[in-house]
Design a protein around this motif. Sequence first.
Motif, PDB file in Angstrom:
ATOM      1  N   GLU A 120       0.844  -1.202   0.000  1.00 22.80           N
ATOM      2  CA  GLU A 120       0.000   0.000   0.000  1.00 22.80           C
ATOM      3  C   GLU A 120       0.875   1.247   0.000  1.00 22.80           C
ATOM      4  O   GLU A 120       2.041   1.196   0.379  1.00 22.80           O
ATOM      5  N   ARG A 121       0.278   2.370  -0.359  1.00 20.60           N
ATOM      6  CA  ARG A 121       1.028   3.637  -0.374  1.00 20.60           C
ATOM      7  C   ARG A 121       1.434   4.040   1.040  1.00 20.60           C
ATOM      8  O   ARG A 121       0.745   3.752   2.011  1.00 20.60           O
ATOM      9  N   HIS A 122       2.569   4.739   1.122  1.00 21.67           N
ATOM     10  CA  HIS A 122       2.920   5.326   2.411  1.00 21.67           C
ATOM     11  C   HIS A 122       2.229   6.685   2.509  1.00 21.67           C
ATOM     12  O   HIS A 122       1.685   7.188   1.526  1.00 21.67           O
ATOM     13  N   THR A 123       2.240   7.271   3.720  1.00 20.10           N
ATOM     14  CA  THR A 123       1.359   8.420   3.959  1.00 20.10           C
ATOM     15  C   THR A 123       1.845   9.719   3.330  1.00 20.10           C
ATOM     16  O   THR A 123       1.104  10.698   3.305  1.00 20.10           O
ATOM     17  N   SER A 124       3.063   9.771   2.816  1.00 16.95           N
ATOM     18  CA  SER A 124       3.483  11.044   2.214  1.00 16.95           C
ATOM     19  C   SER A 124       3.254  11.057   0.700  1.00 16.95           C
ATOM     20  O   SER A 124       3.676  11.989   0.023  1.00 16.95           O
ATOM     21  N   VAL A 125       2.593  10.050   0.174  1.00 18.38           N
ATOM     22  CA  VAL A 125       2.228  10.064  -1.250  1.00 18.38           C
ATOM     23  C   VAL A 125       0.691  10.051  -1.341  1.00 18.38           C
ATOM     24  O   VAL A 125       0.015   9.347  -0.576  1.00 18.38           O
TER      25      VAL A 125
END
Lengths: 159, 159
Positions: free
Chosen positions: A119-124
């Motif tokens: 899953e995406r990390h929170t800064s993207v």
Amino acid sequence: MTTDQTMVKIILDRWEASVKNCDTLVNSLSDEQLQREIAPGKNRGIYILGHLIAVHDHMLPLLDLGKANYGELDKAFIESPDKAVSELPSVAELRSMWNKQKEELKQQFDKLSAENWFERHTSVSEEDFAKEPHRNKLNIILTRTTHLAYHTGQLVYLK
Amino acid sequence: MTTDQTMVKIILDRWEASVKNCDTLVNSLSDEQLQREIAPGKNRGIYILGHLIAVHDHMLPLLDLGKANYGELDKAFIESPDKAVSELPSVAELRSMWNKQKEELKQQFDKLSAENWFERHTSVSEEDFAKEPHRNKLNIILTRTTHLAYHTGQLVYLK
């Protein structure tokens, strides 16, 4: 084992081996050794140890695993170069944070499934992630692993 | 992009970024700086540069991409510690090998498909690989990337 699980294992194994390497090294150095400069005029061991704890701390919000625990370290160990801030935690305090953090990160990482790691990390943002699926949580572990190896290579010269 | 392709990209991107980091650093150091010890009594820059070339050279046979090109470096830069072998190539010769190798590794790596990267590397048997599918070619890139970061962290202190 699926290919996804294999990839998660490869990267987490490398992270854990790198943490262990650094941990063994830090445990083999005295407080006095950690107070020394690695080379004349260069960073001290204590600065690198604090820097690693501060950088690893930020992995928690980036991986959506909670908030950072040691935000008070940022000013001295991320935003400033070594020796710019005179009031630092003691080596004993940093050792204690490092040990506690090591356990917490392991526990938190163990909770994630292979699917979660992709899953995406929170800064993207969701939009950017749709175009750049490599900006996933596993990539955070990978970049922090090479960062850790880089600084472990420096700490070893304190021996 | 499939998850496999994403994983290959993540790891190869990290390898390439680490090579570029080290390359920029080495190019910013003079021959004289590379002849110096990183810290008193520790490895010299020239030793680390030779060590990296020798270690990266062995990736070719490990990845089944041909034979090693610089086997003559092993004795001085892998089997022996710094200063144990007095006859070393010059810094200029090592720079030339490093640059040539950088191009060759890139060309060779570009030839492999995502599928190829998940095949076993040559130092693991088919039987063992069936049980341990993480011992694949991509894992070689990952371990060499952290190794490179470790030594780049040391070379930076020559600046």
